[in-house]
Design a protein around this motif. Structure first.
Motif, PDB file in Angstrom:
ATOM      1  N   ASN A 164       0.866  -1.184   0.000  1.00  0.00           N
ATOM      2  CA  ASN A 164       0.000   0.000   0.000  1.00  0.00           C
ATOM      3  C   ASN A 164       0.896   1.226   0.000  1.00  0.00           C
ATOM      4  O   ASN A 164       1.817   1.300   0.800  1.00  0.00           O
ATOM      5  CB  ASN A 164      -0.874   0.022   1.255  1.00  0.00           C
ATOM      6  CG  ASN A 164      -1.925  -1.066   1.228  1.00  0.00           C
ATOM      7  OD1 ASN A 164      -2.256  -1.601   0.176  1.00  0.00           O
ATOM      8  ND2 ASN A 164      -2.462  -1.392   2.386  1.00  0.00           N
ATOM      9  N   THR A 219       1.176   5.751  -0.973  1.00  0.00           N
ATOM     10  CA  THR A 219       0.503   6.992  -1.353  1.00  0.00           C
ATOM     11  C   THR A 219       1.306   7.634  -2.482  1.00  0.00           C
ATOM     12  O   THR A 219       2.472   7.280  -2.686  1.00  0.00           O
ATOM     13  CB  THR A 219       0.414   7.968  -0.165  1.00  0.00           C
ATOM     14  OG1 THR A 219       1.700   8.077   0.428  1.00  0.00           O
ATOM     15  CG2 THR A 219      -0.579   7.482   0.873  1.00  0.00           C
ATOM     16  N   VAL A 220       0.687   8.544  -3.200  1.00  0.00           N
ATOM     17  CA  VAL A 220       1.324   9.146  -4.373  1.00  0.00           C
ATOM     18  C   VAL A 220       2.657   9.777  -4.002  1.00  0.00           C
ATOM     19  O   VAL A 220       2.851  10.217  -2.869  1.00  0.00           O
ATOM     20  CB  VAL A 220       0.410  10.191  -5.043  1.00  0.00           C
ATOM     21  CG1 VAL A 220      -0.742   9.534  -5.760  1.00  0.00           C
ATOM     22  CG2 VAL A 220      -0.106  11.182  -4.024  1.00  0.00           C
ATOM     23  N   SER A 242      -2.926  -3.940 -15.359  1.00  0.00           N
ATOM     24  CA  SER A 242      -3.963  -3.214 -14.623  1.00  0.00           C
ATOM     25  C   SER A 242      -5.167  -3.051 -15.531  1.00  0.00           C
ATOM     26  O   SER A 242      -5.209  -3.621 -16.622  1.00  0.00           O
ATOM     27  CB  SER A 242      -3.452  -1.841 -14.208  1.00  0.00           C
ATOM     28  OG  SER A 242      -3.450  -0.999 -15.331  1.00  0.00           O
ATOM     29  N   VAL A 272      -1.348   7.267  -8.876  1.00  0.00           N
ATOM     30  CA  VAL A 272      -2.493   6.363  -8.728  1.00  0.00           C
ATOM     31  C   VAL A 272      -2.559   5.383  -9.905  1.00  0.00           C
ATOM     32  O   VAL A 272      -2.934   4.224  -9.753  1.00  0.00           O
ATOM     33  CB  VAL A 272      -3.791   7.189  -8.620  1.00  0.00           C
ATOM     34  CG1 VAL A 272      -5.005   6.297  -8.635  1.00  0.00           C
ATOM     35  CG2 VAL A 272      -3.775   8.015  -7.346  1.00  0.00           C
ATOM     36  N   SER A 317      -1.082   1.751  -9.788  1.00  0.00           N
ATOM     37  CA  SER A 317      -1.720   0.645  -9.065  1.00  0.00           C
ATOM     38  C   SER A 317      -1.936  -0.520 -10.020  1.00  0.00           C
ATOM     39  O   SER A 317      -2.272  -0.314 -11.178  1.00  0.00           O
ATOM     40  CB  SER A 317      -3.088   1.076  -8.531  1.00  0.00           C
ATOM     41  OG  SER A 317      -2.937   2.127  -7.629  1.00  0.00           O
ATOM     42  N   HIS A 330      -1.171  -0.985  -4.374  1.00  0.00           N
ATOM     43  CA  HIS A 330      -2.300  -0.043  -4.265  1.00  0.00           C
ATOM     44  C   HIS A 330      -1.707   1.334  -4.010  1.00  0.00           C
ATOM     45  O   HIS A 330      -1.036   1.519  -3.004  1.00  0.00           O
ATOM     46  CB  HIS A 330      -3.181  -0.349  -3.049  1.00  0.00           C
ATOM     47  CG  HIS A 330      -3.824  -1.684  -3.059  1.00  0.00           C
ATOM     48  ND1 HIS A 330      -4.862  -2.004  -3.899  1.00  0.00           N
ATOM     49  CD2 HIS A 330      -3.590  -2.799  -2.320  1.00  0.00           C
ATOM     50  CE1 HIS A 330      -5.234  -3.256  -3.673  1.00  0.00           C
ATOM     51  NE2 HIS A 330      -4.473  -3.764  -2.717  1.00  0.00           N
ATOM     52  N   VAL A 331      -1.965   2.269  -4.899  1.00  0.00           N
ATOM     53  CA  VAL A 331      -1.520   3.644  -4.658  1.00  0.00           C
ATOM     54  C   VAL A 331      -2.748   4.495  -4.413  1.00  0.00           C
ATOM     55  O   VAL A 331      -3.679   4.489  -5.207  1.00  0.00           O
ATOM     56  CB  VAL A 331      -0.726   4.204  -5.847  1.00  0.00           C
ATOM     57  CG1 VAL A 331      -0.234   5.605  -5.535  1.00  0.00           C
ATOM     58  CG2 VAL A 331       0.444   3.317  -6.177  1.00  0.00           C
ATOM     59  N   SER A 332      -2.770   5.214  -3.274  1.00  0.00           N
ATOM     60  CA  SER A 332      -3.924   6.064  -2.979  1.00  0.00           C
ATOM     61  C   SER A 332      -3.481   7.515  -2.853  1.00  0.00           C
ATOM     62  O   SER A 332      -2.324   7.802  -2.559  1.00  0.00           O
ATOM     63  CB  SER A 332      -4.594   5.599  -1.695  1.00  0.00           C
ATOM     64  OG  SER A 332      -3.638   5.422  -0.688  1.00  0.00           O
ATOM     65  N   GLU A 333      -4.419   8.405  -3.092  1.00  0.00           N
ATOM     66  CA  GLU A 333      -4.174   9.832  -2.874  1.00  0.00           C
ATOM     67  C   GLU A 333      -3.987  10.039  -1.372  1.00  0.00           C
ATOM     68  O   GLU A 333      -4.420   9.216  -0.575  1.00  0.00           O
ATOM     69  CB  GLU A 333      -5.402  10.646  -3.316  1.00  0.00           C
ATOM     70  CG  GLU A 333      -5.735  10.526  -4.773  1.00  0.00           C
ATOM     71  CD  GLU A 333      -4.974  11.519  -5.625  1.00  0.00           C
ATOM     72  OE1 GLU A 333      -4.086  12.205  -5.077  1.00  0.00           O
ATOM     73  OE2 GLU A 333      -5.255  11.588  -6.818  1.00  0.00           O
ATOM     74  N   LEU A 347      -4.986  10.986   2.030  1.00  0.00           N
ATOM     75  CA  LEU A 347      -6.376  10.947   2.487  1.00  0.00           C
ATOM     76  C   LEU A 347      -6.869  12.300   2.955  1.00  0.00           C
ATOM     77  O   LEU A 347      -6.142  13.082   3.539  1.00  0.00           O
ATOM     78  CB  LEU A 347      -6.501   9.947   3.636  1.00  0.00           C
ATOM     79  CG  LEU A 347      -6.428   8.489   3.196  1.00  0.00           C
ATOM     80  CD1 LEU A 347      -6.501   7.582   4.399  1.00  0.00           C
ATOM     81  CD2 LEU A 347      -7.550   8.181   2.227  1.00  0.00           C
ATOM     82  N   TYR A 348      -8.133  12.561   2.688  1.00  0.00           N
ATOM     83  CA  TYR A 348      -8.749  13.815   3.098  1.00  0.00           C
ATOM     84  C   TYR A 348      -8.731  13.942   4.621  1.00  0.00           C
ATOM     85  O   TYR A 348      -8.487  15.013   5.157  1.00  0.00           O
ATOM     86  CB  TYR A 348     -10.180  13.882   2.583  1.00  0.00           C
ATOM     87  CG  TYR A 348     -10.915  15.101   3.055  1.00  0.00           C
ATOM     88  CD1 TYR A 348     -11.894  15.001   4.028  1.00  0.00           C
ATOM     89  CD2 TYR A 348     -10.602  16.355   2.555  1.00  0.00           C
ATOM     90  CE1 TYR A 348     -12.543  16.121   4.476  1.00  0.00           C
ATOM     91  CE2 TYR A 348     -11.247  17.482   3.002  1.00  0.00           C
ATOM     92  CZ  TYR A 348     -12.221  17.367   3.972  1.00  0.00           C
ATOM     93  OH  TYR A 348     -12.859  18.471   4.439  1.00  0.00           O
TER      94      TYR A 348
END
Ligand SMILES: *[C@@H]1O[C@H](CO)[C@@H](O)[C@H](O)[C@H]1NC(C)=O
Ligand SMILES: *[C@@H]1O[C@H](CO)[C@@H](O)[C@H](O)[C@H]1NC(C)=O
Ligand SMILES: *[C@@H]1O[C@H](CO)[C@@H](O)[C@H](O)[C@H]1NC(C)=O
Length: 201
Positions: A44, A46-47, A71, A112, A115, A137-140, A142-143
């Protein structure tokens, strides 16, 4: 007519056993000599992170290592090399990949879109290879994280405001105190009553 079912069961058992044996032999032949170890099959991230796809192989000769990426957007070859020689990096990943002699690769500044499934194939010679998969898994960012940062900043601002007001009050007190002492030294009695309280501010 009675012995027939048991006989059938026996032949079925034998053929099943033979099938399992053939399968094992085929797998043994296929992966003969090459073994592959992947300590972390799911990553996992993040960008903007740099990701190490860590693997380790062992075999007798010098194998060819190939990484491909699959993908929703399709399948691409990333890189292919023999340990100890120059790696052939595909156009899509030029300047973003570095390779290690143990078969690992590092991917710089992921987005992202990176991924997906990363498949490594270690081939010693035709018919003798082993492959493994790593899921990324690449996620932004988080808010909720940003929200926390905002709350923290607001807290810091409040603390700073309180400190500044305290400093201001202290400063004022010190000033009044000095003035009072000067009054006393001059022998003039300091103003009393409501005048004194007013003079404090
Ligand atoms: C990665 O995230 C998923 C949920 O998105 C979670 O189920 C999984 O345990 C995480 N894996 C690692 C290695 O942190
Ligand atoms: C492969 O080599 C890299 C770089 O030396 C190292 O960081 C990584 O841990 C190694 N992987 C394994 C599975 O040993
Ligand atoms: C590198 O890969 C490309 C495409 O996969 C191939 O056409 C080219 O011949 C390769 N170059 C070397 C030096 O292996």
């Amino acid at each position: 007519m009675r012995p027939l079912p048991s006989c059938r069961r026996k032949t079925r058992g034998i053929s099943l056993g033979l099938f399992a044996l053939c399968l094992a032999a085929a797998r043994c032949l296929q992966s003969q000599g090459v073994s592959l170890y992947i300590p972390q099959p799911t990553i996992n991230a993040t960008v903007e992170q740099d990701i190490l796809f860590s693997v380790e192989y062992s075999c007798h000769g010098v194998p060819t290592i190939e990484w491909t990426y699959t993908s929703n957007w399709g399948m691409q070859k990333i890189v292919e090399w023999k340990p100890g020689t120059q790696a052939n990096v595909s156009q899509s990943h030029q300047d973003r990949v570095c390779t290690f002699d143990n078969g690992s690769i590092q991917l710089f500044s992921v987005g992202v879109r990176d991924s997906g499934y990363y498949i490594v194939t270690v081939t010693e010679r035709p018919g003798s290879s082993q492959f493994g998969t790593i899921v990324l898994h690449v996620s932004e960012i988080l808010y909720e994280d940003l929200h926390l940062v905002a709350v923290f900043l607001a807290f810091l601002t409040a603390v700073a405001a309180v400190l500044i007001s305290l400093l201001w009050v202290c400063n004022k007190c010190a000033y009044k105190f000095q003035r009072k002492r000067r009054h006393k030294l001059k022998g003039k009695p300091p103003p009393r009553g409501p005048v004194a309280i007013l003079a404090w501010f």
